[in-house]
Design an enzyme around this catalytic site. Structure first.
Site, PDB file in Angstrom:
ATOM      1  N   GLY A 208       0.841  -1.206   0.000  1.00 26.69           N
ATOM      2  CA  GLY A 208       0.000   0.000   0.000  1.00 26.69           C
ATOM      3  C   GLY A 208       0.864   1.239   0.000  1.00 26.69           C
ATOM      4  N   ASN A 209       0.273   2.368   0.299  1.00 21.35           N
ATOM      5  CA  ASN A 209       1.056   3.598   0.423  1.00 21.35           C
ATOM      6  C   ASN A 209       0.401   4.519   1.445  1.00 21.35           C
ATOM      7  OD1 ASN A 209      -0.838   5.489  -1.022  1.00 21.35           O
ATOM      8  ND2 ASN A 209      -0.481   3.999  -2.647  1.00 21.35           N
ATOM      9  N   TYR A 210       1.041   5.642   1.717  1.00 26.25           N
ATOM     10  CA  TYR A 210       0.616   6.511   2.818  1.00 26.25           C
ATOM     11  C   TYR A 210      -0.483   7.515   2.453  1.00 26.25           C
ATOM     12  CZ  TYR A 210       4.529   4.886   5.632  1.00 26.25           C
ATOM     13  OH  TYR A 210       5.378   4.127   6.364  1.00 26.25           O
ATOM     14  N   ALA A 276      -3.897   7.551  -5.093  1.00 28.07           N
ATOM     15  CA  ALA A 276      -2.512   7.104  -5.219  1.00 28.07           C
ATOM     16  C   ALA A 276      -2.578   5.604  -5.494  1.00 28.07           C
ATOM     17  CB  ALA A 276      -1.749   7.394  -3.939  1.00 28.07           C
TER      18      ALA A 276
END
Ligand code: C5P
Length: 403
Positions: A208-210, A276
């Site tokens: 995943g990402n932030y 994102a």
């Protein structure tokens, strides 16, 4: 403030009907002309005499006036209104609205009106949570009704929880601000992707990402305030859905996000790709939790995810506006312009990586908007809420005014 505005105030049969007297007073004091329509059950909670004294108009409840046989035209009433406010909206009235069960003057007026409709639900906490109410609520939102959500607190039943009708002053503020502010995007639908995507490695792990989804949600609020209906396709975020005409579809992976976007984009006037999206996903997802003891090192095979913005760029009709974001570390502008061309976007919002206070998680952002036709707008560092408003203004409102 509301001089010359026509409001139909629909009152259905719940204990919160007593609060509608205050709401009526607020509308009348602000200069609005108010026609009260009350359901037969509503009259059990509040007397029509109180309401007609305050509004200066006979209260409508029946299709005919009993002694004269005069017919009350729900069609005329619907067309007369600038806004219809249904407060309280009981579970029964919401169900009738959602299904078009036109068995009283309130519902026939609702079905006939072309005006903006607000509904302030009020009911017991278990009724509010019931799947039937949840279904009806979703349907009403999809039909464009602006739901003024109930508050949590003490309820008439003695129980405590969500279901108490919003305070009259807050309902008044919502309706009044809509009535006085222009709604340039009324009747438009905008699709928006927000948040990260999670790509599963096994049942408990993901890539995943932030991304927090904050920028996307700020744009959603701005679109909704400008009158647009928003289809919000959202990766895993920890944010409540903003109030307004917003249809939220939660997804997890890029592929799921793409599937929803492909389905919704043809029905939209534009799309903003704010998510994102993970660039790669594991080639396969293990069916059970991968064991640590098995190996000292592991190699994950990753496959490229579909590019949602580029897919929408290929589907785009000339009447649709497509907006993307770019987060670049070097040759920022050149890369952003290249990305806009590759994905067939009309606008790209370039996020500065250099500016302190811009980017993931924080509440501020510094954006440069660049259009395919060569317009460049440098927005200063501002809150994401303000940046969202500016983006909507420049891309969807000023653009329309110019064309
Ligand atoms: O190619 P890049 O990831 O830099 O492009 C960013 C823009 O493209 C953003 O608007 C993002 O939402 C969108 N995007 C997408 N699907 C992807 C990757 C990016 O919609 N798989």
């Amino acid at each position: 403030m509301l001089k010359g505005k026509h409001i139909v105030l629909g009152i259905s049969g719940g204990i919160a009907a007593y609060k509608s007297v205050m709401l009526l007073r607020l509308f009348v004091k602000a200069g609005a002309e108010v026609q009260v329509v009350i359901t037969p059950n509503g009259k059990e909670f509040i007397t029509p005499v109180t309401l007609s004294s305050l509004s200066g108009k006979p209260v409508i409840s029946d299709f005919f006036t009993a002694n004269t046989g005069e017919w009350h035209s729900h069609v005329d009433l619907g067309l007369w209104a600038d806004a219809m406010v249904i407060a309280p909206a009981t579970a029964s009235t919401m169900a009738k609205m959602a299904n078009g069960v036109a068995d009283n003057m309130l519902i026939t007026s609702y079905l006939s009106t072309r005006a903006k409709v607000f509904a302030a639900p009020a009911m017991d906490l278990d009724m509010w949570k019931h799947p039937s109410t949840v279904r009806n609520l979703a349907r009403l939102k999809a039909d464009g009704v602006d739901i003024i959500e109930p508050e949590a607190g003490e309820l008439a039943s003695g129980l405590s929880g969500k279901g108490r009708m919003e305070e009259p002053q807050n309902i008044f503020d919502r309706v009044a601000s809509w009535l006085v502010s222009p709604q340039p995007l009324l009747g438009k639908t905008v699709l928006l992707t927000a948040g990260p995507t999670y790509e599963n490695i096994d049942p408990v792990r993901f890539i995943g990402n932030y991304s927090s989804g904050k920028m996307g949600f700020a744009i959603v609020r701005a679109l909704s305030d400008a009158g647009a209906r928003v289809k919000l396709v959202c990766g895993p975020v920890n944010l409540p859905t903003p109030e307004g005409n917003i249809d939220r579809i939660d997804v997890v992976s890029a592929r799921e996000m793409l599937a929803v976007c492909e389905k919704e984009f043809p029905h939209a006037d534009g799309a903003i790709c704010c998510a994102a999206v993970a660039d790669y996903a594991p080639a396969s997802c293990a069916s059970s939790k991968m064991k640590r003891e098995k190996a000292d090192t592991i190699t994950l095979e990753l496959v490229k995810n579909p590019d949602i913005a580029a897919t929408l760029g290929k589907m785009k009709r000339p009447d649709q506006i497509l907006v993307g974001f770019a987060l670049e570390t070097d040759h920022e502008e050149e890369n952003a312009i290249g990305k806009m061309a590759r994905k067939n976007l009309d606008w790209i919002a370039l996020n500065s990586m250099r500016e302190k206070g811009a980017g993931f998680k924080v509440d501020t952002n510094k954006i440069t908007l660049i259009s395919a036709s060569g317009v460049r707008i440098d927005l200063p560092l501002m809150t994401k809420t303000e940046a969202g408003r500016k983006m909507v203004e420049k891309i969807f409102i000023d653009e329309k005014a110019d064309s």
